[in-house]
Design a protein around this motif. Structure first.
Motif, PDB file in Angstrom:
ATOM      1  N   GLY A 141       9.617  45.714   6.975  1.00  0.00           N
ATOM      2  CA  GLY A 141       8.263  45.401   7.367  1.00  0.00           C
ATOM      3  C   GLY A 141       7.493  44.728   6.248  1.00  0.00           C
ATOM      4  O   GLY A 141       8.011  44.446   5.170  1.00  0.00           O
ATOM      5  N   ARG A 142       6.235  44.477   6.516  1.00  0.00           N
ATOM      6  CA  ARG A 142       5.379  43.763   5.574  1.00  0.00           C
ATOM      7  C   ARG A 142       4.947  44.683   4.441  1.00  0.00           C
ATOM      8  O   ARG A 142       4.700  45.875   4.642  1.00  0.00           O
ATOM      9  N   GLN A 159       2.471  46.056   1.265  1.00  0.00           N
ATOM     10  CA  GLN A 159       1.055  46.393   1.144  1.00  0.00           C
ATOM     11  C   GLN A 159       0.428  45.530   0.062  1.00  0.00           C
ATOM     12  O   GLN A 159       1.053  45.191  -0.940  1.00  0.00           O
ATOM     13  N   GLN A 187      10.101  37.397  -4.379  1.00  0.00           N
ATOM     14  CA  GLN A 187      10.597  36.950  -3.081  1.00  0.00           C
ATOM     15  C   GLN A 187      12.121  37.022  -3.020  1.00  0.00           C
ATOM     16  O   GLN A 187      12.695  37.511  -2.039  1.00  0.00           O
ATOM     17  N   GLN A 197       3.271  34.927  -0.713  1.00  0.00           N
ATOM     18  CA  GLN A 197       3.034  35.351   0.660  1.00  0.00           C
ATOM     19  C   GLN A 197       4.348  35.713   1.351  1.00  0.00           C
ATOM     20  O   GLN A 197       4.415  36.689   2.110  1.00  0.00           O
ATOM     21  N   VAL A 236       5.510  39.177   0.197  1.00  0.00           N
ATOM     22  CA  VAL A 236       4.793  40.255   0.891  1.00  0.00           C
ATOM     23  C   VAL A 236       5.278  40.375   2.334  1.00  0.00           C
ATOM     24  O   VAL A 236       5.497  41.482   2.847  1.00  0.00           O
ATOM     25  N   ALA A 237       5.475  39.231   2.991  1.00  0.00           N
ATOM     26  CA  ALA A 237       5.960  39.254   4.365  1.00  0.00           C
ATOM     27  C   ALA A 237       7.347  39.891   4.448  1.00  0.00           C
ATOM     28  O   ALA A 237       7.691  40.511   5.466  1.00  0.00           O
ATOM     29  N   GLY A 275       8.321  42.335   2.538  1.00  0.00           N
ATOM     30  CA  GLY A 275       8.268  43.755   2.207  1.00  0.00           C
ATOM     31  C   GLY A 275       7.880  44.101   0.793  1.00  0.00           C
ATOM     32  O   GLY A 275       7.769  45.280   0.459  1.00  0.00           O
ATOM     33  N   ASP A 315       5.386  44.793  -2.230  1.00  0.00           N
ATOM     34  CA  ASP A 315       3.987  45.176  -2.403  1.00  0.00           C
ATOM     35  C   ASP A 315       3.350  44.283  -3.465  1.00  0.00           C
ATOM     36  O   ASP A 315       4.026  43.818  -4.397  1.00  0.00           O
TER      37      ASP A 315
END
Length: 375
Positions: A4-5, A7, A37, A155, A158-159, A161, A163
């Motif tokens: 998931g994404r 925080q 990333q 970005q 973060v997308a 997973g 933080d």
């Protein structure tokens, strides 16, 4: 497995209770964002935290000052492999925003006469004196904006997973980091709001010139890297999407925002703790540093445009940008660096060379580092 994404903590009003990560990346510039990333992409089970004292991308470091020119000419075989990886990653992340431009490389050698090539670019005929730079090689180069690339990588991290915590000052500790979360008082003073301890099996230090100080102050580790101050003056000459890049030795001129930006690597390391200043007007630093002007003077015969009123001296810090860059002592024009300084700690430096620098090799270097860490 983490999924998931991730925080994002952008201000101290957001409660933070995490105590452990697999990897902490200090610095959200180009190399730090890429490391976060790639770590999540290649090892999605790892918990990754990306930190920065400012924003994403870091507003005060070298990322926003980078030339953003991919040019693999003249590299050795090892560097060519890194450049090829970097190009593939640039194409992947930037697509149509990775723009090809003609690069005119002037010097005493080259396949073409400078006069003949300049005839195809009438606006540049008064820029170069063929008596000093008689030959030129014309080739294609790729251009992009490092800040935009950094934002996309951050970005994407973060997308995927990772933080992200912004406005935090990191302090390296044995086995992790100490986080000093920053806020601004009603007197516009930056103060520490709270301090948290976070454990990490791996710390990647990608904080630019501050990275070497973090290693020394937090862990007592010494590296052969100093720091230098560079400026990015503007040349007030019109440019558009078809204007060429110019290179003369280690000097690079890139069309940017309707003008030309001038890129010259730092000449030497400044003394530890030295804060560069130039002229002052109502308390605001203005103008070019004398050191930079002294380096430009010997080039003005070959490049008369530098001796014209087109060379911007600026009226504020917004006109003449500057940044501290990490570099090895005695070698101001070095390629990007990825080195393990001790078990569980890696150092990333972008490099200040105008040939084979971070723009051409950086993503390949980080990708290789992460590949090694995750296999």
């Amino acid at each position: 497995m983490s999924s998931g994404r991730g925080q994002v903590w952008a201000h101290v009003g957001q409660f933070f209770a995490e105590t452990d990560y697999d990897v902490v990346v200090v610095g959200a510039g180009l190399l730090g964002a890429a490391a976060a990333q790639y770590l999540r992409e290649l090892r999605p089970e790892l918990r990754v935290l990306l930190l920065d004292e400012g924003g994403l991308p870091n507003e005060e470091g070298a990322t926003l000052l980078g030339a953003g020119v991919w040019d693999a000419a003249g590299l050795n075989a090892e560097a060519v492999a890194l450049a090829d990886t970097t190009r593939r990653e640039l194409e992947r992340w930037l697509g149509v925003d990775l723009r090809p431009l003609t690069l005119l490389d002037f010097g005493e050698e080259g396949p073409c006469s400078a006069g003949e090539v300049l005839a195809a670019f009438p606006a540049l005929t008064a820029w170069v004196d063929p008596a000093h730079l008689p030959r030129v090689e014309s080739r294609d180069a790729l251009t992009y904006r490092p800040g935009e690339l950094t934002l996309r990588l951050g970005q994407a991290a973060v997308a995927a997973g990772a933080d992200l915590m912004l406005n935090v000052r990191a302090e390296l500790t044995p086995g992790g980091v100490r986080l000093h979360r920053l806020t601004v008082t009603n007197r516009h003073e930056v103060v520490v709001h709270e301090t948290r301890e976070v454990g990490a099996r791996l710390v990647v230090v990608a904080a630019g010139a501050a990275g070497t100080e973090l290693l020394e102050q937090g862990l007592g580790l010494h590296t052969p890297h100093g720091r230098a101050y560079v400026q990015r003056p503007r040349l007030r000459q019109p440019s558009d999407s078809a204007s060429p890049l110019l290179r003369a030795g280690d000097l690079l001129l890139r069309p940017l925002s309707g003008e030309y930006a001038l890129y010259l690597p730092p000449g030497s390391a400044d003394p530890h703790g030295y804060q560069p200043t130039s002229g002052r007007l109502t308390g605001v630093q203005v103008g070019l540093r004398r050191e930079l002007l002294c380096r430009l003077l010997p080039r003005m015969d070959a490049l008369p445009v530098l001796a014209s009123e087109a060379l911007g001296v600026g009226r504020s810090l917004a006109d003449i940008e500057g940044a501290w860059l990490g570099l090895p002592y005695g070698d101001p024009q070095h390629p990007p660096v990825a080195e393990q300084v001790t078990d569980g700690v890696w150092l990333l430096l972008g490099g200040s060379a105008t040939r084979g620098g971070v723009d051409t090799l950086g993503l390949g270097l980080v990708r290789g580092m992460v590949d090694g860490l995750t296999h």
